[in-house]
Design a protein around this motif. Structure first.
Motif, mmCIF file in Angstrom:
data_model
loop_
_atom_site.group_PDB
_atom_site.id
_atom_site.type_symbol
_atom_site.label_atom_id
_atom_site.label_comp_id
_atom_site.label_asym_id
_atom_site.label_seq_id
_atom_site.Cartn_x
_atom_site.Cartn_y
_atom_site.Cartn_z
ATOM 1 N N TYR A 1 9.613 -0.100 4.127
ATOM 2 C CA TYR A 1 8.704 1.177 3.886
ATOM 3 C C TYR A 1 10.367 2.505 3.468
ATOM 4 O O TYR A 1 11.021 2.500 4.063
ATOM 5 C CB TYR A 1 8.354 1.664 5.401
ATOM 6 N N TYR B 1 1.373 -9.030 14.250
ATOM 7 C CA TYR B 1 0.858 -9.725 13.276
ATOM 8 C C TYR B 1 0.311 -11.197 14.020
ATOM 9 O O TYR B 1 1.162 -11.456 14.821
ATOM 10 C CB TYR B 1 2.572 -10.156 12.498
ATOM 11 N N ARG C 1 0.637 5.757 6.607
ATOM 12 C CA ARG C 1 1.076 6.033 5.468
ATOM 13 C C ARG C 1 1.511 7.350 5.007
ATOM 14 O O ARG C 1 2.024 7.313 4.237
ATOM 15 C CB ARG C 1 0.463 5.064 4.296
ATOM 16 N N PRO D 1 7.507 2.148 11.072
ATOM 17 C CA PRO D 1 6.265 1.746 11.115
ATOM 18 C C PRO D 1 5.908 0.208 12.069
ATOM 19 O O PRO D 1 7.061 0.173 12.076
ATOM 20 C CB PRO D 1 6.410 0.846 9.629
ATOM 21 N N THR E 1 4.972 7.668 -0.136
ATOM 22 C CA THR E 1 5.291 6.987 0.689
ATOM 23 C C THR E 1 5.100 5.028 -0.040
ATOM 24 O O THR E 1 4.003 5.351 -0.909
ATOM 25 C CB THR E 1 5.473 6.967 1.972
ATOM 26 N N THR F 1 -0.932 -1.953 10.316
ATOM 27 C CA THR F 1 0.751 -1.357 10.973
ATOM 28 C C THR F 1 0.206 -0.323 11.144
ATOM 29 O O THR F 1 -0.489 0.359 11.074
ATOM 30 C CB THR F 1 1.158 -1.279 9.568
ATOM 31 N N VAL G 1 10.036 8.250 10.292
ATOM 32 C CA VAL G 1 9.274 7.103 10.103
ATOM 33 C C VAL G 1 8.614 5.954 10.954
ATOM 34 O O VAL G 1 10.044 5.186 10.416
ATOM 35 C CB VAL G 1 7.945 7.662 9.222
ATOM 36 N N MET H 1 4.127 -2.910 13.443
ATOM 37 C CA MET H 1 4.258 -3.893 12.551
ATOM 38 C C MET H 1 3.163 -5.025 13.525
ATOM 39 O O MET H 1 3.870 -4.955 14.288
ATOM 40 C CB MET H 1 4.137 -4.535 11.092
ATOM 41 N N SER I 1 -4.053 -1.225 5.854
ATOM 42 C CA SER I 1 -2.418 -1.904 6.355
ATOM 43 C C SER I 1 -3.248 -3.051 6.410
ATOM 44 O O SER I 1 -2.576 -3.917 7.406
ATOM 45 C CB SER I 1 -2.008 -1.274 7.126
ATOM 46 N N TYR J 1 -4.531 -6.509 6.366
ATOM 47 C CA TYR J 1 -4.510 -8.123 5.933
ATOM 48 C C TYR J 1 -4.806 -8.842 6.759
ATOM 49 O O TYR J 1 -4.395 -9.289 7.546
ATOM 50 C CB TYR J 1 -3.925 -7.932 4.458
ATOM 51 N N PHE K 1 1.897 3.605 12.132
ATOM 52 C CA PHE K 1 2.950 4.246 12.078
ATOM 53 C C PHE K 1 3.473 5.272 13.065
ATOM 54 O O PHE K 1 2.208 6.274 13.871
ATOM 55 C CB PHE K 1 2.727 4.543 10.751
ATOM 56 N N ASP L 1 10.492 6.090 1.818
ATOM 57 C CA ASP L 1 9.476 7.239 1.748
ATOM 58 C C ASP L 1 10.722 8.330 1.081
ATOM 59 O O ASP L 1 12.187 7.866 1.098
ATOM 60 C CB ASP L 1 9.316 8.393 3.292
ATOM 61 N N PRO M 1 7.353 -11.352 10.055
ATOM 62 C CA PRO M 1 7.281 -10.121 9.244
ATOM 63 C C PRO M 1 8.745 -9.181 9.312
ATOM 64 O O PRO M 1 8.464 -8.492 10.106
ATOM 65 C CB PRO M 1 5.892 -9.744 9.753
ATOM 66 N N ARG N 1 1.172 -13.979 4.055
ATOM 67 C CA ARG N 1 0.521 -13.901 4.946
ATOM 68 C C ARG N 1 0.108 -15.247 5.522
ATOM 69 O O ARG N 1 -0.224 -16.049 6.327
ATOM 70 C CB ARG N 1 -0.910 -13.062 4.776
ATOM 71 N N TYR O 1 1.011 -1.061 0.085
ATOM 72 C CA TYR O 1 -0.284 0.023 0.189
ATOM 73 C C TYR O 1 1.234 1.602 -0.136
ATOM 74 O O TYR O 1 2.226 0.919 0.084
ATOM 75 C CB TYR O 1 -0.853 0.061 0.649
ATOM 76 N N CYS P 1 -2.850 -9.134 10.115
ATOM 77 C CA CYS P 1 -1.518 -8.202 9.981
ATOM 78 C C CYS P 1 -2.442 -6.317 10.204
ATOM 79 O O CYS P 1 -3.282 -6.087 9.544
ATOM 80 C CB CYS P 1 -1.025 -7.933 8.676
#
Lengths: 268, 268
Positions: free
Chosen positions: A201, B201, B179, B197, A256, B260, B195, B199, B147, B149, B262, A203, A197, A179, A149, B258
């Motif tokens: 990321y 899981y 994001r 992230p 991003t 995420t 930044v 996550m 984010s 899924y 930020f 940017d 995971p 997944r 994404y 999952c």
């Protein structure tokens, strides 16, 4: 995931930056894979040796047996490893569904970017378990294209990615397999399954990642199925091109991009 | 993100597990936020103090000024912090678009789960920058519902999440803001924007996370907009219920989930 985008025309400085970038991804995925001296390790689907180089250099005293179903790839992988001065890997053509090894041949097994292409990943994992010694480990790494994404968000870009996922599905693969690693390893009979995971990321503060991953790895890979997606009527030329433009748009200074690889380990 | 799902009827053991789970998420998001003794910190949008407790306990010698636009929330946050024995926070009703502080009042600013609700997050960040001292830091944490899924994948579940995103957008919010933190902080004039992230899981090897995050935080939050989504004609009752069932389906032993968050920091 195969990088189809490392094309000519980059300056030396650019090449250094991309090399650093590749190193970053390598570290992200592989830094915690080390095998003890003397251990016998099976690398499944070594391809042209992209991961093999990392494996043999991080565990110089382990012995690697690297299999693939393409003789051309095996030759390239073998040359790459020899040229880098490593002597701890042998290469062999073998079918993951019909492994030419006695039961309990290996201390450890390593499988990277392979299961996504298989019709029956559970059977493949089960076969691998047969040639693994008791208490031996398996390590599996896969991407997941549904984990992508980005900003700015774009329906056309999401649709282009969906075309790639559908095309891979139509030939028996699964581009969303990352997944699923936990249930796959559990169903194949491994225990102590642990999934980690590894999120990428990017940017504008990380130009090497923007260039090396977003542009030259992910977007180049999506671009590669454009003609096929249009030929199949999954999208139109204009819509497709909009989607690709929108993926590149995420590499501008206010964009991003997110993608996640999954690394799983299990014990026999 | 607000947890609307901590309902009654859980055993004490369950409560302990959920508390551990909440601790895990707290650690994931906040472990690296510590302020020096004597520093003046502004917490923006403290709500009922969920994050305030973590802030004051991790930086017991910093002084926190916590603002919110709800007197009821401020009273609850204040009681919560006092009851826990902390004396290093004061609470005040204030508007993020019209801050009642002189320029350069604070050494640091902390903003968690606030920007997602704002019509003009860039203006809010710019206002916050005014009351920050030169060289002061801002820390911003937001989720991103795009984010999410999961396995098994489900179009109905994805559609239910989309309804939540659309409803938040229709009232001026942005549920995909995680994001966007990098360009938002840059456009508000912060420098050294970084930044990170975070996550989440969840699979069956992490039952506390499955229960505490997938079920009781995320899915409960989506469930909460069901009537509104149906009332607006964004979905039908049967499709909605299928989506919610499919989200719960991901909490079964072969499921994965999952999401995420930020976390961004910047310097004035």
């Amino acid at each position: 995931m195969h990088n189809t985008g490392y094309v000519h025309g980059y300056s030396e400085r650019e090449a250094v930056r991309l090399h650093d970038q590749a190193q970053t991804l390598t570290a992200l995925l592989h830094h915690d894979t080390r095998y003890p001296p003397g251990s016998q390790v099976l690398e499944v689907g070594c391809g042209v040796g992209a991961q093999t180089i990392t494996l043999v250099s991080q565990s110089p005293d382990a012995r690697f047996t690297c299999i693939d179903c393409s003789d051309a790839s095996l030759a390239e992988a073998s040359a790459r490893v020899s040229d880098a001065g490593y002597r701890n890997a042998t290469f062999r053509n073998a079918d993951i569904y019909d492994l030419p090894f006695p039961p309990e041949s290996f201390d450890h097994i390593f499988v990277c970017f392979v299961l996504e292409h298989l019709l029956d990943p559970t059977r493949a994992l089960s076969n691998l378990k047969d040639v693994l010694k008791p208490e031996g480990t398996i390590t599996v790494i896969e991407g997941d294209h549904g984990s992508a994404y980005f900003h700015p968000d774009s329906a056309a870009a999401r649709n282009a990615i969906r075309c790639l996922v559908e095309i891979q599905r139509s030939v028996g693969g699964n581009a969303l397999i990352g997944r699923e690693l936990y249930p796959l390893l559990v169903s194949a009979g491994f225990r102590n399954v642990a999934v980690s995971p590894r999120m990428v990321y990017a940017d504008a503060s990380k130009p090497g990642l923007v260039e090396g991953f977003t542009k030259l790895t992910f977007t180049a890979m999506v671009e590669g199925v454009g003609d096929e997606a249009i030929r199949r009527g999954m999208t139109g030329r204009a819509e497709w091109e909009q989607g690709i433009r929108d993926l590149y748009r995420t590499t501008e200074p206010d964009g991003t991009f997110c993608y996640t690889f999954f690394k799983a380990t299990g014990i026999k």
